[in-house]
Each structure stands twice: as structure tokens, then as C-alpha cells.
Design an enzyme around this catalytic site. Structure first.
Site, PDB file in Angstrom:
ATOM      1  N   HIS B 131      -8.266  -8.863  -6.878  1.00  0.00           N
ATOM      2  CA  HIS B 131      -8.374  -9.039  -5.350  1.00  0.00           C
ATOM      3  C   HIS B 131      -9.990  -8.729  -5.261  1.00  0.00           C
ATOM      4  CE1 HIS B 131      -8.721  -7.810  -1.256  1.00  0.00           C
ATOM      5  NE2 HIS B 131      -7.431  -8.574  -1.121  1.00  0.00           N
ATOM      6  N   ASP B 208      -5.709  -0.530  -9.728  1.00  0.00           N
ATOM      7  CA  ASP B 208      -5.670  -0.933  -8.349  1.00  0.00           C
ATOM      8  C   ASP B 208      -4.110  -1.111  -8.286  1.00  0.00           C
ATOM      9  OD1 ASP B 208      -5.241  -2.422  -6.162  1.00  0.00           O
ATOM     10  OD2 ASP B 208      -6.738  -4.144  -6.490  1.00  0.00           O
ATOM     11  N   GLN B 211      -0.605  -3.533  -4.817  1.00  0.00           N
ATOM     12  CA  GLN B 211       0.705  -4.191  -4.719  1.00  0.00           C
ATOM     13  C   GLN B 211       1.812  -3.432  -5.670  1.00  0.00           C
ATOM     14  OE1 GLN B 211       1.269  -6.820  -3.014  1.00  0.00           O
ATOM     15  NE2 GLN B 211      -0.875  -6.820  -2.060  1.00  0.00           N
ATOM     16  N   LYS B 234       0.818  -0.902   2.592  1.00  0.00           N
ATOM     17  CA  LYS B 234       1.922  -1.809   1.901  1.00  0.00           C
ATOM     18  C   LYS B 234       3.316  -1.458   1.387  1.00  0.00           C
ATOM     19  CE  LYS B 234      -2.279  -4.330   0.343  1.00  0.00           C
ATOM     20  NZ  LYS B 234      -2.290  -5.570   1.138  1.00  0.00           N
ATOM     21  N   CYS B 372      -7.852 -13.790  -1.103  1.00  0.00           N
ATOM     22  CA  CYS B 372      -9.062 -12.907  -1.603  1.00  0.00           C
ATOM     23  C   CYS B 372      -9.105 -12.776  -3.025  1.00  0.00           C
ATOM     24  CB  CYS B 372      -8.749 -11.217  -0.903  1.00  0.00           C
ATOM     25  SG  CYS B 372      -9.065 -11.494   0.692  1.00  0.00           S
TER      26      CYS B 372
END
Lengths: 154, 414
Positions: B131, B208, B211, B234, B372
Site C-alpha cells: 500500500h 503492515d 489487512q 478494519k 492505493c
């Protein structure tokens, strides 16, 4: 183009046509149909400098000035956007710069387009209108600077 | 037609849906079908209640107050920290730093650890499926320090080329910062192996987890990652709050990020000494309400069962993949063997934006565009995709609606 009709009269026509539709399915079908019918822009116009910024899809817009009137041509890789452009061209193309600059284009609101499209997309629509007005302003200044006769030969 | 997968037992989908008030609303005259969960999930009633509960019951600034409200608010805020610690298996609560979200977490590391440790000629490794949030902070750092950014390539299925990654590792590698799960493709990356290899090369690692946190079991000690960043919104929590996990020894050794209240021990005009972890990195009044409500989201996940949610989502992914593959001209972008419940796709001769508008007209929320991840879209040679991402409350009937909506859209557009 409908040279004898004012922009407002054309807007009125579009609003009337849309009033015949019962649902957004039908409206989209109509807009998509308009998009398919709008002639593709020749590749030589598909330049970065003709791209309209602020759209999620790519939109190319170009204008020309003939006999004191502004004519627009445009294209997009999104057929719905192309349909919307087709309506804008129908309303604005073939009019004098001053009339285009003064156009309020209330029909976009009245057919429900502004509220129906997500914010980012209606921003794109407004970006197109702004670009069309920018062209008109440029021609108006040109006409003012060089006089009527010069303006005809662009 | 697709064979109906067996309905999962013990998964009370109606009860779960009932906890999300937004799922009762209509969009464009149709029941909302929300498939934009990779962007943000909807919030269960208990999260909404926690937010209003704080504002109506015990709104106060935390940590320094002597009065009852301040004590209650501080306790609730710190309970979230404990819940997060348990949620990701951190060794101690001091390793849990509250941030605005994943992006701020990554930036915090780039600005503090990065500025302290990265020198000219050093190398930072990211992947081709990052991202923008895990690209730009490192680019800024590399530009400032004269360091180089190296990118792990991917194959046509959207999987990292592990051998190529190993080749990139070297004595100059100081940081490996990769995405756990791709937001555009759904690919689950083998982060444990990536971390092991990075550590062998003497590099520090950041994962990261934006997700992954909602879908996979996260245990930062098993992963042995040095940093792990994710966002509350999220995983059924509020926006504007998130977590940076960092190993204690690293967090202790790093310079401060922002100066202000909370993060100080003593201030004089000559010298300021900083507060201990985790407060050292939490300057200013934090996002108290959202962080408190974040715990209600973690409780929700715990009550339903993360394993249960994951299995439900796997069923949805398999069902949706099969349904969408039936559609002529549809190409799924991202076909990794290991994926979370997300499908990105393109359809011949149709623009994702047109699909998005026509699906919205049927009450179906999907995401269209480059997500993104512009460099990734460039690799696939496409400007963007349409993405449907699934969560605990989605159903196969909704996926049927998506498939039907796509068929109608294709008919209209072609």
C-alpha cells in the site's frame, strides 16, 4: 448542434427526457447508450494535456472555436462518464463563450445526477464543467484581444 | 450453477448480522450489501454503545486526573491496551503503542528508528504489493539519508518471489517492511519466513498488518517481527485509532516521535526527560473514545470466535471465486494459493468505475480503482480493479446478488 436553442432550453429538454424514466436502471441505460453513441475521440487528441483532472476514470476534453462559437469533443474510458459528457456537450457545444460561461447547468441537479453519484464522481463531473468553461474563457479573451475576425479563424 | 457449500454449523449468521445496525438500512432502495470491508468494516452495536457510553458516562482526560471520571476513563483506555496485548500475543503491555492507525504506525518507525539507524548506502526492502502507506514513508527516509529502496518482485498470481527476496538481502539491508496481506490482491505473504531471513541478515522487520489483523491469527512473538502495525477500523472498531507493536528493547532505544503532553517525565527549558513506554510515543491527549470502543470490537471478535470468522470468510471466498469465475470476460487479479476473503477483478471492455456505479445502484458497495497500490496496478498493466471484500456478516445470498448485479452491468455496458 442545436444552434438556435439556448443552453437553458436544451437543459429543459434533457430534464423532460429524464422525467420519463421511472427508475435509475432506466436512467443509467439511457446514459450508457449516450456514452456508446458519442463518437470516439481521435487518438491525436488523447494527450496528457487534454486530460481532465479530478476524475477516477480518464477523460479527454478538447475544444475548438469557429465563427464565434465553441465546440467540444471528449472521450472517456468509462462509458457512464462518456454518457454524462455527451449530455454536457449537447448542452454546451455550439454556443458563444459568454453563454457557456454563464450556464448554471441546473439540469444535473434536477435529473438527480449530483445526488446520485458519489461525491468523488460528482467532483469529476464538476471538473469537466470547469474545464469546458476554462476553454470558453480562453476563447473569449482571445476574441477580446484580437477582435472578432481573428477569433473566427482558430 | 454452483453447488451450494454446506452451511457452516455453529455460525449464527442471522444473530451476527443483527448486531450491525447499518445492515438494516437500504441504499438506492435496496438492502445494503456491504463488500468494502477491506477499506473499513461496519461496527457492531457494542462498539457504538461503547462510544456513546464513554461520552455519556465518563468522558474525561486520562492518566493525570484525580477525579472519578478520569480514573474510569483511564482504566477503560488501559483495558484496551491489555486486550490488544492478548489479541496479538505481545510479551508486555508496554509494547502496545496507540496510534491513529496503520499509516501513523509505519511513519512513526520510519521517523524514529529510521532516522536513528538508516545511513547513506543502506537498503530498505519492501514488496511490489505494498500500500502507498508502506512505500512513501520509506521513500522519504531513503531520499533524506541517501539510502536505497529495494522491491521484492511478484509472480503473475500475485505471490512474492521468495528466492528473489533472499537475493535482495545483504549486509546493507537494515529494514524489511512488508505487507502481511495485500489489500488489492488478498495474498497472504509468508511473513514468518520473510522475518527469519531478514533477521539472519541482521535487518529489522516491520509487518503492515492492516489487512491481516481482522482475518488471521496474529501472534507477534511467534512471528518474531520487530514491529507490527494495524488499524482498529478494519476489525469492526472505530476509525482514528490503531496500534503499533514494537519489541520493547527497540522502542526503548528509539528517539521520541512527537513531543508534547503525556510523553514527558519532567520538562524544564534546559532539558526534558521522557516518560516510560508506552507513553513515550503517545504525545498529547490520545483518541480516548475510539480507543476505549476498540476493546468492544476485540470483544466482538472474541465472542464470535476468530477461527469461526475465518472459516466463514473462507467459505465465502471459495463461493465467490466460483461464482465470479462463471462470468464471461471476468479475470480475477490475485490468485495466490493463500488468500484472505477478498476478490479483485477486471471485466473485459468495462471500466471498474462503471461497474461500481451500477452495483451501487443495486445497493452493493464495492471498491473500484487502484486501491492505493499504483505500482502494483502498473505491474498487472491495469489502471485499477473492482474489489469485493468479505467480513463476518456477509452471506452467500449477497454474493449471488453481486454475481447477478455484475451480469446485468455487463449486459448494459457491452
Amino acid at each position: 448542434m442545436a444552434g438556435h436553442k439556448t443552453i437553458e432550453e436544451i437543459e429543459e429538454e434533457i430534464v423532460e427526457e429524464f422525467s420519463l424514466f421511472d427508475s435509475w436502471d432506466e436512467k443509467y441505460e439511457y446514459i450508457i447508450d449516450l456514452g456508446k453513441k458519442l463518437p470516439d475521440l481521435e487518438d491525436r487528441y488523447k494527450l496528457d494535456e487534454n486530460k481532465v483532472k479530478g476524475c477516477q476514470s480518464t477523460v479527454w476534453l478538447t475544444a475548438e472555436y469557429r465563427d464565434g462559437l465553441v465546440y467540444f469533443k471528449a472521450d472517456s474510458n468509462s462509458v457512464i462518464v462518456k454518457g454524462l459528457i455527451s449530455m454536457l456537450i449537447r448542452a454546451l457545444s455550439g454556443h458563444e463563450p459568454d453563454e457557456i460561461l454563464g450556464a448554471r447547468l441546473g439540469f444535473l441537479e434536477r435529473i438527480g445526477m449530483m445526488t446520485h453519484l458519489a461525491q468523488t464522481r460528482s467532483n469529476g463531473l464538476l471538473a469537466m464543467v470547469r474545464q469546458m468553461k476554462n476553454f470558453s474563457l480562453a476563447y473569449k479573451i482571445k476574441k477580446h484581444e484580437y477582435g472578432r475576425d481573428e477569433g473566427k479563424s482558430n | 450453477m454452483i453447488k451450494e457449500a454446506p452451511i457452516r454449523e455453529n455460525y449464527e449468521i442471522d444473530r451476527i448480522r443483527g448486531e450491525f445496525p447499518i445492515l438494516r438500512r437500504e441504499v438506492k432502495g435496496k438492502p445494503l450489501i456491504y463488500f468494502d470491508n477491506a477499506a473499513t468494516t461496519q461496527k457492531p452495536q457494542q462498539v457504538i454503545d461503547a462510544l456513546t457510553g464513554y461520552y455519556t458516562g465518563y468522558n474525561a482526560n486520562i492518566h493525570r486526573g484525580i477525579h472519578t471520571l478520569a480514573e474510569e476513563a483511564t482504566a477503560a483506555f488501559e483495558h484496551t491496551r491489555d486486550a490488544v496485548q492478548a489479541f496479538i500475543g505481545a510479551a508486555s503491555r508496554e509494547e502496545i503503542i496507540f496510534t491513529k492507525g496503520t499509516t501513523e504506525g509505519i511513519n512513526l518507525v520510519a521517523y524514529t528508528w529510521g532516522r536513528q539507524n538508516i545511513k547513506a548506502g543502506d537498503e530498505i526492502i519492501i514488496s511490489a504489493m505494498e500500500h502507498h502507506s508502506n512505500i512513501v514513508p520509506w521513500q522519504v527516509l531513503c531520499e533524506e539519508k541517501g539510502a536505497a529502496l529495494k522491491v521484492i518482485p511478484i509472480n503473475e498470481k500475485g505471490e512474492l518471489l521468495f528466492e528473489e527476496y533472499l537475493k535482495l538481502l545483504g549486509p546493507r539491508t537494515k529494514m524489511v517492511s512488508v505487507v502481511h496481506v495485500s489489500n488489492a490482491l488478498g495474498t497472504i505473504n509468508p511473513v514468518r519466513e520473510i522475518i527469519d531471513a531478514a533477521h539472519k541478515a541482521g535487518a529489522v522487520t516491520l509487518i503492515d498488518g492492516a489487512q491481516s489483523a481482522a482475518h488471521l491469527d496474529i501472534n507477534v512473538r511467534d512471528l518474531d517481527c520487530d514491529f507490527f502495525a494495524f488499524s482498529a477500523h478494519k476489525l469492526y472498531g472505530p476509525t482514528g485509532t490503531g496500534v503499533l507493536y514494537g519489541k520493547k528493547e527497540l522502542l526503548d532505544s528509539m528517539p521520541v516521535f512527537q513531543g508534547g503532553g503525556e510523553m514527558i517525565k519532567e520538562v524544564s527549558f534546559e532539558k526534558t526527560t521522557y516518560n516510560q513506554l508506552p507513553y513515550k510515543y503517545e504525545a498529547g491527549t490520545p483518541n480516548i473514545a475510539d480507543t476505549i470502543a476498540f476493546k468492544a470490537a476485540l470483544d466482538f471478535i472474541k465472542q464470535v470466535g476468530k477461527e469461526q470468522i475465518r472459516k466463514h470468510e473462507e467459505t465465502l471466498l471459495a463461493y465467490a471465486t466460483a461464482q465470479l469465475q462463471e462470468i464471461k470476460g471476468l479475470r480475477i487479479i490475485g490468485e495466490a494459493r493463500k488468500k484472505t476473503s477478498l476478490i479483485s477483478f477486471v471485466i473485459d471492455k468495462t471500466h471498474p468505475q462503471d461497474l461500481g456505479i451500477l452495483l451501487d445502484n443495486r445497493g452493493i458497495a464495492v471498491r473500484t480503482g487502484h486501491h492505493c497500490t499504483q505500482p502494483l496496478m502498473d505491474i498487472f498493466g491495469i489502471p485499477g480493479t473492482t474489489r469485493a471484500s468479505f467480513a463476518a456478516y456477509n452471506t452467500r445470498a449477497e454474493i449471488d446478488e453481486l454475481a447477478a448485479g455484475l451480469q446485468k452491468a455487463i449486459k448494459l455496458l457491452s
